[in-house]
Write an enzyme that holds these catalytic residues in place. Sequence first.
Site, mmCIF file in Angstrom:
data_model
loop_
_atom_site.group_PDB
_atom_site.id
_atom_site.type_symbol
_atom_site.label_atom_id
_atom_site.label_comp_id
_atom_site.label_asym_id
_atom_site.label_seq_id
_atom_site.Cartn_x
_atom_site.Cartn_y
_atom_site.Cartn_z
ATOM 1 N N CYS A 150 0.995 -1.053 0.054
ATOM 2 C CA CYS A 150 0.024 0.003 -0.079
ATOM 3 C C CYS A 150 0.888 1.401 -0.014
ATOM 4 O O CYS A 150 1.494 1.534 0.944
ATOM 5 C CB CYS A 150 -0.987 0.059 1.291
ATOM 6 S SG CYS A 150 -1.867 1.589 1.332
ATOM 7 N N CYS A 191 -0.563 4.470 2.237
ATOM 8 C CA CYS A 191 -0.609 4.202 3.760
ATOM 9 C C CYS A 191 -0.230 2.675 4.388
ATOM 10 O O CYS A 191 0.985 2.335 3.952
ATOM 11 C CB CYS A 191 -1.840 4.510 4.384
ATOM 12 S SG CYS A 191 -3.215 3.901 3.540
ATOM 13 N N CYS A 214 -2.981 -0.054 3.872
ATOM 14 C CA CYS A 214 -4.100 -0.759 3.886
ATOM 15 C C CYS A 214 -3.641 -2.434 3.533
ATOM 16 O O CYS A 214 -2.603 -2.734 3.084
ATOM 17 C CB CYS A 214 -4.762 -0.292 2.448
ATOM 18 S SG CYS A 214 -5.456 1.011 2.409
#
Lengths: 220, 107
Positions: free
Chosen positions: A116, A119, A121
């Site tokens: 990700c 961020c 995820c």
Amino acid sequence: MTVPDHHDHDHAHPGVTKDEEPYGYYATLELAVRELLIEAGLITTDEHRRQIEILDSRSPVLGAKVVARAWTDPEFKKRLLADGSAACEELGITMYDGAHLIVHENTDQVHNMVVCTLCSCYPRPVLGLPPDWYKNKQYRARAVKEPRAVLKEFGTTIPDEVSIHVHDSNANMRYLILPLRPAGTEHLTEEELAGLVTRDAMIGVTVVKSSLVQTNRGQA
Amino acid sequence: MNVEGLGVDLAKSSSPAFLVNDLVKIKNKTPVGHYRTPFYVRGKTGRIERILDEFINPEEEAYGKNVGSKVRLYRVSFAQQELWPEYHSASLDQLQIEISEHWLEPA
């Protein structure tokens, strides 16, 4: 008010854990918002506690169960690849956060891995909390740009003739990798197979080995 | 185009503007705000890998608008050489990512 001077620590108190550091900015913000939501009657303390309990109860053991079932039940595998969330719920693994799970199958032609970049995820319902390196900026920046170099650092060499598909988990989907079933495991039960499946193999930074013995060597 | 089995219920949502295998270009814009389209794919050309459902527009959701505005989401695949010119030229490696419809234009 004076502070007693006889207890300025140069000795440990066995069994006593040091208090946590004072709250930082975001921890204070979270606490303030949570207290306001509770005061306003939108959530209860017990609901908040229960949600944390659910988060903490998830671990790669669940993902491994899904993988072992897919390896031993071709019909389940079909359903899993068609709709990851629904197939996991068949095994009693609820998508508590409404996550849409997509399962990518590793084959002789394609190796899949997940990152990700924006961020962190991560398919928490089936794998629990992400490892620290998954949230690390280095991994997030490099996995999309030089996946083969990153995989090598994990000890994973993917032959040139096998394509690497990197999945940037940047929005609403969550990804679980269905690793290749290793050769020489035909005699193993579903439960024994699940014991071979590791978290990192389900993120796609490694492959499943037919035996964990090598990993444990040297720990005696 | 084949959209069966992809979890798309065309009857209850607006039709996708793009279909599987369509070539698309990610819009190269730099608005201020909350976006889930990373810079490294902006301006690049890829192919629709899969049509997903419609989801609340994260660009509005980030500012508290949680109702009423949904956007179609797609999975787009790129050849790695399209994203990174220095990537090994003979490689068939791909990158796949979710992109909202309003970030896509026909290529």
